[in-house]
Design a protein around this motif. Structure first.
Motif, PDB file in Angstrom:
ATOM      1  N   LEU A  18       0.824  -1.205   0.000  1.00  0.00           N
ATOM      2  CA  LEU A  18       0.000   0.000   0.000  1.00  0.00           C
ATOM      3  C   LEU A  18       0.854   1.248   0.000  1.00  0.00           C
ATOM      4  O   LEU A  18       0.522   2.241  -0.646  1.00  0.00           O
ATOM      5  N   LEU A  19       1.972   1.203   0.732  1.00  0.00           N
ATOM      6  CA  LEU A  19       2.873   2.349   0.779  1.00  0.00           C
ATOM      7  C   LEU A  19       3.438   2.652  -0.597  1.00  0.00           C
ATOM      8  O   LEU A  19       3.487   3.793  -1.034  1.00  0.00           O
ATOM      9  N   VAL A  20       3.840   1.589  -1.311  1.00  0.00           N
ATOM     10  CA  VAL A  20       4.412   1.772  -2.646  1.00  0.00           C
ATOM     11  C   VAL A  20       3.360   2.302  -3.608  1.00  0.00           C
ATOM     12  O   VAL A  20       3.600   3.208  -4.398  1.00  0.00           O
ATOM     13  N   LEU A  21       2.149   1.724  -3.544  1.00  0.00           N
ATOM     14  CA  LEU A  21       1.087   2.127  -4.449  1.00  0.00           C
ATOM     15  C   LEU A  21       0.571   3.525  -4.167  1.00  0.00           C
ATOM     16  O   LEU A  21      -0.073   4.139  -5.023  1.00  0.00           O
ATOM     17  N   SER A  22       0.820   4.030  -2.943  1.00  0.00           N
ATOM     18  CA  SER A  22       0.311   5.359  -2.588  1.00  0.00           C
ATOM     19  C   SER A  22       1.073   6.474  -3.273  1.00  0.00           C
ATOM     20  O   SER A  22       0.646   7.618  -3.270  1.00  0.00           O
ATOM     21  N   ASN A  71      -2.874   1.754  16.090  1.00  0.00           N
ATOM     22  CA  ASN A  71      -3.466   1.831  14.752  1.00  0.00           C
ATOM     23  C   ASN A  71      -3.120   3.142  14.064  1.00  0.00           C
ATOM     24  O   ASN A  71      -2.811   3.170  12.865  1.00  0.00           O
ATOM     25  N   ASN A  72      -3.164   4.240  14.816  1.00  0.00           N
ATOM     26  CA  ASN A  72      -2.790   5.535  14.254  1.00  0.00           C
ATOM     27  C   ASN A  72      -1.337   5.537  13.790  1.00  0.00           C
ATOM     28  O   ASN A  72      -1.030   6.020  12.687  1.00  0.00           O
ATOM     29  N   LEU A  73      -0.445   5.003  14.607  1.00  0.00           N
ATOM     30  CA  LEU A  73       0.980   4.996  14.262  1.00  0.00           C
ATOM     31  C   LEU A  73       1.253   4.134  13.029  1.00  0.00           C
ATOM     32  O   LEU A  73       2.116   4.470  12.209  1.00  0.00           O
ATOM     33  N   LYS A  74       0.518   3.053  12.860  1.00  0.00           N
ATOM     34  CA  LYS A  74       0.673   2.225  11.660  1.00  0.00           C
ATOM     35  C   LYS A  74       0.199   2.984  10.420  1.00  0.00           C
ATOM     36  O   LYS A  74       0.821   2.894   9.357  1.00  0.00           O
ATOM     37  N   THR A  75      -0.884   3.723  10.571  1.00  0.00           N
ATOM     38  CA  THR A  75      -1.375   4.524   9.455  1.00  0.00           C
ATOM     39  C   THR A  75      -0.374   5.603   9.077  1.00  0.00           C
ATOM     40  O   THR A  75      -0.131   5.849   7.890  1.00  0.00           O
ATOM     41  N   PHE A  76       0.229   6.264  10.078  1.00  0.00           N
ATOM     42  CA  PHE A  76       1.266   7.263   9.797  1.00  0.00           C
ATOM     43  C   PHE A  76       2.391   6.651   8.968  1.00  0.00           C
ATOM     44  O   PHE A  76       2.948   7.295   8.077  1.00  0.00           O
ATOM     45  N   THR A  77       2.729   5.405   9.287  1.00  0.00           N
ATOM     46  CA  THR A  77       3.862   4.745   8.652  1.00  0.00           C
ATOM     47  C   THR A  77       3.599   4.458   7.184  1.00  0.00           C
ATOM     48  O   THR A  77       4.477   4.662   6.337  1.00  0.00           O
ATOM     49  N   ILE A  78       2.410   3.978   6.855  1.00  0.00           N
ATOM     50  CA  ILE A  78       2.134   3.594   5.471  1.00  0.00           C
ATOM     51  C   ILE A  78       1.605   4.750   4.622  1.00  0.00           C
ATOM     52  O   ILE A  78       1.693   4.712   3.399  1.00  0.00           O
ATOM     53  N   LYS A  79       1.076   5.794   5.274  1.00  0.00           N
ATOM     54  CA  LYS A  79       0.543   6.939   4.536  1.00  0.00           C
ATOM     55  C   LYS A  79       0.977   8.249   5.200  1.00  0.00           C
ATOM     56  O   LYS A  79       0.159   8.979   5.748  1.00  0.00           O
ATOM     57  N   THR A  98       6.146  17.397  10.385  1.00  0.00           N
ATOM     58  CA  THR A  98       6.037  15.975  10.717  1.00  0.00           C
ATOM     59  C   THR A  98       6.381  15.098   9.524  1.00  0.00           C
ATOM     60  O   THR A  98       6.682  13.920   9.683  1.00  0.00           O
ATOM     61  N   TYR A  99       6.370  15.664   8.331  1.00  0.00           N
ATOM     62  CA  TYR A  99       6.786  14.889   7.163  1.00  0.00           C
ATOM     63  C   TYR A  99       8.210  14.356   7.324  1.00  0.00           C
ATOM     64  O   TYR A  99       8.538  13.275   6.841  1.00  0.00           O
ATOM     65  N   ILE A 100       9.060  15.108   8.034  1.00  0.00           N
ATOM     66  CA  ILE A 100      10.466  14.701   8.168  1.00  0.00           C
ATOM     67  C   ILE A 100      10.613  13.378   8.925  1.00  0.00           C
ATOM     68  O   ILE A 100      11.191  12.428   8.394  1.00  0.00           O
ATOM     69  N   PRO A 101      10.119  13.252  10.168  1.00  0.00           N
ATOM     70  CA  PRO A 101      10.311  11.977  10.857  1.00  0.00           C
ATOM     71  C   PRO A 101       9.556  10.817  10.204  1.00  0.00           C
ATOM     72  O   PRO A 101      10.052   9.680  10.214  1.00  0.00           O
ATOM     73  N   LEU A 102       8.396  11.078   9.629  1.00  0.00           N
ATOM     74  CA  LEU A 102       7.636   9.996   9.006  1.00  0.00           C
ATOM     75  C   LEU A 102       8.312   9.489   7.740  1.00  0.00           C
ATOM     76  O   LEU A 102       8.089   8.349   7.333  1.00  0.00           O
ATOM     77  N   THR A 103       9.157  10.317   7.126  1.00  0.00           N
ATOM     78  CA  THR A 103       9.841   9.920   5.901  1.00  0.00           C
ATOM     79  C   THR A 103      11.246   9.416   6.160  1.00  0.00           C
ATOM     80  O   THR A 103      11.660   8.387   5.618  1.00  0.00           O
ATOM     81  N   TYR A 104      11.996  10.109   7.010  1.00  0.00           N
ATOM     82  CA  TYR A 104      13.401   9.772   7.217  1.00  0.00           C
ATOM     83  C   TYR A 104      13.618   8.766   8.349  1.00  0.00           C
ATOM     84  O   TYR A 104      14.600   8.039   8.344  1.00  0.00           O
ATOM     85  N   ASP A 105      12.736   8.741   9.331  1.00  0.00           N
ATOM     86  CA  ASP A 105      12.936   7.830  10.456  1.00  0.00           C
ATOM     87  C   ASP A 105      11.598   7.412  11.077  1.00  0.00           C
ATOM     88  O   ASP A 105      11.308   7.749  12.229  1.00  0.00           O
ATOM     89  N   PRO A 106      10.770   6.664  10.339  1.00  0.00           N
ATOM     90  CA  PRO A 106       9.470   6.256  10.891  1.00  0.00           C
ATOM     91  C   PRO A 106       9.598   5.363  12.118  1.00  0.00           C
ATOM     92  O   PRO A 106       8.752   5.432  13.016  1.00  0.00           O
ATOM     93  N   LEU A 107      10.651   4.555  12.187  1.00  0.00           N
ATOM     94  CA  LEU A 107      10.867   3.715  13.365  1.00  0.00           C
ATOM     95  C   LEU A 107      11.174   4.572  14.580  1.00  0.00           C
ATOM     96  O   LEU A 107      10.635   4.349  15.673  1.00  0.00           O
ATOM     97  N   GLY A 108      12.035   5.579  14.416  1.00  0.00           N
ATOM     98  CA  GLY A 108      12.366   6.467  15.525  1.00  0.00           C
ATOM     99  C   GLY A 108      11.151   7.226  16.021  1.00  0.00           C
ATOM    100  O   GLY A 108      10.962   7.407  17.232  1.00  0.00           O
TER     101      GLY A 108
END
Length: 308
Positions: A18-22, A71-79, A98-108
């Protein structure tokens, strides 16, 4: 019968797909070319979140249910581009960065949010974020904000940032009270925005502009296009003019909004195609060069600092 581990593996594959297709085919990549030094991947973040079992209700955040947080954090990760500040709030600056951490370090980011939930405080970048009790009691209760109503994790994050970072616009309203997400308590001036970029994320920030004066840049579209190749470009602009039915200049003009620039190009008719991330979606508008210059008061370019 399908085992639990197999179910988890299949779920992770689906989420990554889903992340790739988004990603919209043919659209510009926001991450600068040649910059592949991501600290973590969405797959790593999902594996971490799926590994959490029996997360207990936090005493610090009594109105944020643990299952909804995950559930929210998983959604942030894929979208990550679906992250939304909500209607009528003054959270736009926090949403943009917030685009920065979700893109460069979603695990962090996921680990930070879980620690914040468990302990009521956590370290992020150069700061220890320790939200006050009124803020912790409010997260999960915001209503009539659109999709933010169902996003207590986003409420936690926005309220925590607004509570910690202060600028001159927050001088007369520094302590949160019910409804302050819509007031100057949550607002962000240009210097405060750039300070947050520097304090929260490992990178360099080049800023042009001010709260009351536009940056003196001769060819603004060319400047923005060139700096998109170097880093992420955030714009501080007057969105009241941007969303008016008639793009005409007015006597009163002040910046009110932060967006992330995702693409910009000149058209054959001389206008500028201006694409940006705002309100949880990408928006494309065609503007004259003069009008574009008229609405932009600040340009902040964040470039990731790559460890050697």
């Amino acid at each position: 019968m399908m085992t639990v581990s197999l179910k988890t593996t299949i779920r992770n594959i689906v989420l990554i797909t889903l992340l790739v297709l988004s990603v919209v085919p043919g659209s510009a990549t926001i991450i600068p070319a040649g910059d592949s030094a991501l600290k973590s991947t969405p797959e790593q973040a999902l594996q971490y979140l799926n590994s959490i079992r029996n997360l207990r209700q936090s005493k610090w955040w009594p109105n944020v249910a643990p299952d909804q947080l995950l559930n929210n954090l998983k959604t942030f990760t894929i979208k990550p581009l679906a992250f939304y500040e909500g209607k009528t709030t003054n959270f736009c600056a926090y949403s943009a960065l917030t685009y920065i951490p979700l893109t460069y370090d979603p695990l962090g980011f996921a680990r930070f949010m879980i620690e914040l939930y468990k302990n009521g405080q956590a370290n992020f970048g150069k700061n220890q974020l320790k939200p006050t009790k009124p803020v912790r009691m409010e997260a999960g209760l915001l209503r009539y904000k659109g999709s933010l109503d169902l996003n207590p994790a986003g409420q936690m994050w926005f309220l925590t940032l607004a509570d910690h970072y202060k600028g001159y616009l927050n001088f007369f309203n520094r302590r949160f009270q019910k409804g302050d997400e819509n007031t100057f308590w949550a607002s962000t001036n240009f210097a405060k925005f750039n300070r947050m970029l520097r304090r929260l994320f490992n990178g360099t920030v080049k800023a042009r502009g001010a709260d009351l004066f536009r940056p003196k840049i001769n060819d603004l579209p060319e400047y923005l296009e060139a700096h998109m190749q170097k880093g992420l470009v955030f714009l501080y602009l007057n969105n009241k003019k941007l969303y008016r039915k008639s793009h005409k200049q007015s006597l009163i003009s002040t910046p009110t909004h932060y967006v992330l620039l995702t693409n910009i190009r000149r058209l054959q008719d001389g206008n500028i195609e201006f694409e940006y991330w705002d309100y949880g979606a990408r928006t494309v508008q065609q503007l004259s060069p003069q009008f574009l210059k008229n609405i932009i008061y600040g340009v902040s370019v964040w470039t990731q600092r790559v460890s050697k």
